[in-house]
Design an enzyme around this catalytic site. Structure first.
Site, PDB file in Angstrom:
ATOM      1  N   CYS A  88      53.518  76.320  46.175  1.00 37.12           N
ATOM      2  CA  CYS A  88      54.298  74.964  45.699  1.00 37.12           C
ATOM      3  C   CYS A  88      55.484  74.275  45.824  1.00 37.12           C
ATOM      4  CB  CYS A  88      54.192  75.476  43.972  1.00 37.12           C
ATOM      5  SG  CYS A  88      55.335  73.939  43.453  1.00 37.12           S
ATOM      6  N   CYS A 137      58.291  72.492  43.479  1.00 37.13           N
ATOM      7  CA  CYS A 137      58.383  74.141  42.125  1.00 37.13           C
ATOM      8  C   CYS A 137      58.413  74.894  42.636  1.00 37.13           C
ATOM      9  CB  CYS A 137      58.792  73.587  40.367  1.00 37.13           C
ATOM     10  SG  CYS A 137      56.900  72.849  40.370  1.00 37.13           S
ATOM     11  N   SER A 138      57.447  75.770  41.589  1.00 38.81           N
ATOM     12  CA  SER A 138      56.897  76.879  41.579  1.00 38.81           C
ATOM     13  C   SER A 138      55.864  77.582  41.157  1.00 38.81           C
ATOM     14  CB  SER A 138      58.025  78.107  40.795  1.00 38.81           C
ATOM     15  OG  SER A 138      57.948  77.120  39.627  1.00 38.81           O
ATOM     16  N   CYS A 139      54.796  76.189  41.323  1.00 40.64           N
ATOM     17  CA  CYS A 139      53.434  76.665  40.376  1.00 40.64           C
ATOM     18  C   CYS A 139      52.363  77.232  41.495  1.00 40.64           C
ATOM     19  CB  CYS A 139      52.675  75.339  40.591  1.00 40.64           C
ATOM     20  SG  CYS A 139      53.242  73.672  40.062  1.00 40.64           S
TER      21      CYS A 139
END
Lengths: 219, 191
Positions: free
Chosen positions: B92, B95-97
Site C-alpha cells: 500500500c 498508507c498501510s492497507c
C-alpha cells in the site's frame, strides 16, 4: 493531495528491515491509540477516508519522522479538534472542560467491539453503467487534487489495462471531506513496469492499482 | 507520548464518547482473534481442496465466509495465486492497507517508507532485502492496495507435502508468503 505519504517510486529511504519476532505493539500506548481511532470512527466521529486524510495532512517533516502510531495519534487529535469533538481548552487542561458533541452512532460500548473487528462494507448500488470493461486500455488522468485522493502520483498520465471490475464503491475523494459517498465504479488497472518507470525497467514487472472511474479516461 | 495519549483518552472518555472497557476489549480482540493463523488456514485449505481454491480465486470474501473456524472476514477480499510463471506481491504505497482479518496487524516494515516507496519500482530489490530471489523470467505482479479491496497471496504449495493434512500444511504458511515477500517453509527444514 501531493503529499509525502504518496511514496510509490520515491528513492532514498533505504533498505526494508524486517524485525524478527516483531511484537504486535512496541509500546502500550500504541494499542490505546489504535483502539481510540477504531472506537471514535465506529461511533461516527469520522470515516476511514477522513482519518487517512488527516494523517496525510500532517506537515511533511512530521509525517516522515513519526512512527506509525504517532501519526495515528496526531491525525486523530487534529481531526477531533477540527470537528469539535475536542476543544482547545480540553487539550490545555488535559481533561474534558468543554461540553461534549453528540456522536452520530452514540457512545461506543463493549457491545460494539465485535462490529469493529469486521471490515466495513464499501460496495454500493451502481448509479450508472460502468464506462470501462476488462481488457480495455485506459489512461490514469493527469490530475492533482489538493484534497484526499487514492490515485497515486506514479501512475498519473500512464496507460494501463483494465483487469477486474470490483463493482461500485464509496468514493474516498468526496467521503474524506464529508461531501458524500458518490459511489463510483472501481477497477484493477495493470501497468507495465516500463510504462511507469521507463524503457530500461525490468520487463517482468507489472504493477496494478485499484482505480475509481473518475481517475480514468479511454486510451 | 504515553502522557499525551493518556490525556486524550481521559478527555474522550470523560466526554462520554466511549467506555474505557470497550478500548480494552478492542485491544484484546486484536491480540487474540486476528493474526496470520487465519490466512494460513485458508491457504492450507486451498492447497488441499481444488473446489475451495477455485471458489477462493473467484470470490475470496465469500469463500472464506464458508469456513466457520476462520474469523469473520469483511467484503472485498481478493486472493491472487502464485504460479511458476508469476509471483504476486502486495503493498500500500499511500498508507498501510492490509488484510487484517487474514494476517493480523501489519508489521512495521509494511507501513514504513522503504517498502512503500520501492515495492512498485524495484520489487526484485525489495525481495532481495528479504533474502528472496526469483528466476529472472518470472513475472512479478505488484498489487498496490489503493482502495478498500484487500489482497491475499496464495503461495505455491511446497513440494514433498503429498498426503499432508490441512493442519500440517498450515504450519508451513508464513505471514510473508501471504504478502508475497517470502515463501512457505520447506518441509523438514530446520525452523
Amino acid at each position: 493531495m501531493n503529499g509525502v505519504h504518496d511514496m510509490g517510486g520515491m528513492d532514498g529511504f533505504g533498505k526494508v528491515e524486517p524485525e524478527p519476532n516483531e511484537p504486535m505493539f512496541h509500546q502500550e500506548w500504541e494499542s490505546r491509540v489504535l483502539a481510540m481511532v477504531r472506537a471514535m470512527g465506529a461511533a461516527g466521529a469520522f470515516n476511514i477516508d477522513a482519518s487517512r486524510f488527516y494523517r496525510e495532512s500532517l506537515p511533511p517533516h512530521v509525517y516522515l519522522s513519526s512512527s506509525y502510531y504517532k501519526k495515528w495519534l496526531l491525525g486523530l487529535e487534529d481531526l477531533l479538534l477540527a470537528r469539535g469533538y475536542v476543544a482547545p481548552e480540553d487539550v490545555a487542561a488535559g481533561h474534558a472542560v468543554a461540553p461534549a458533541k453528540s456522536l452520530k452512532h452514540g457512545k461506543f460500548s463493549v457491545a460494539d467491539v465485535e462490529r469493529v473487528m469486521v471490515r466495513g462494507k464499501f460496495g454500493r448500488t451502481a448509479p450508472a453503467a460502468a464506462k470501462f470493461k476488462p481488457g480495455e486500455r485506459v489512461r490514469a488522468k493527469n490530475i492533482h487534487p489538493a484534497t484526499h485522493t487514492r490515485l497515486p502520483r506514479y501512475v498519473r498520465g500512464h496507460v494501463g489495462v483494465v483487469e477486474r471490475d470490483h463493482g461500485c464503491h464509496v468514493f474516498p475523494d468526496t467521503a474524506a471531506n464529508d461531501a458524500g459517498e458518490h459511489p463510483q465504479w472501481l477497477y484493477t488497472v495493470v501497468f507495465d513496469g516500463r510504462e511507469l518507470w521507463g524503457p530500461d525497467t525490468d520487463p517482468t514487472i507489472k504493477v496494478s492499482i485499484d482505480a475509481f472511474e473518475p481517475y480514468l479516461e479511454p486510451a | 507520548m504515553e502522557l499525551r495519549v493518556r490525556a486524550l483518552e481521559s478527555i474522550l472518555s470523560e466526554k462520554g464518547y466511549f467506555e474505557p472497557a470497550a478500548l480494552d476489549a478492542i485491544v484484546q480482540a486484536y491480540e487474540t482473534k486476528i493474526g496470520p493463523h487465519n490466512g494460513a488456514r485458508v491457504v492450507a485449505k486451498a492447497w488441499s481442496d481444488p473446489a475451495f481454491k477455485q471458489a477462493l480465486l473467484d470470490d475470496a470474501s465469500k469463500a472464506v465466509g464458508t469456513l466457520g473456524h476462520v474469523s469473520r472476514v469483511g467484503d472485498h477480499l481478493v486472493a491472487v495465486e502464485n504460479t511458476p510463471n508469476r509471483h504476486n506481491m502486495v503493498v500500500c504505497t499511500l498508507c498501510s492497507c492490509y488484510p487484517w482479518e487474514m494476517l493480523g496487524l501489519p508489521p512495521v516494515w509494511y507501513k514504513a517508507a522503504p517498502y512503500r516507496s520501492r515495492a512498485v519500482k524495484d520489487p526484485r530489490g525489495v525481495l532481495a532485502d528479504f533474502g528472496v530471489s526469483l528466476p529472472t523470467q518470472t513475472e512479478i505482479r505488484v498489487w498496490d492496495s489503493t482502495a478498500e479491496t484487500r489482497f491475499l497471496v496464495l503461495p505455491m504449495r511446497p513440494a514433498g507435502t503429498e498426503g499432508w493434512s490441512e493442519e500440517q500444511l498450515a504450519e508451513l504458511v508464513t505471514r510473508d508468503s501471504m504478502i508475497g515477500t517470502g515463501f512457505p517453509k520447506t518441509p523438514g527444514a530446520p525452523s
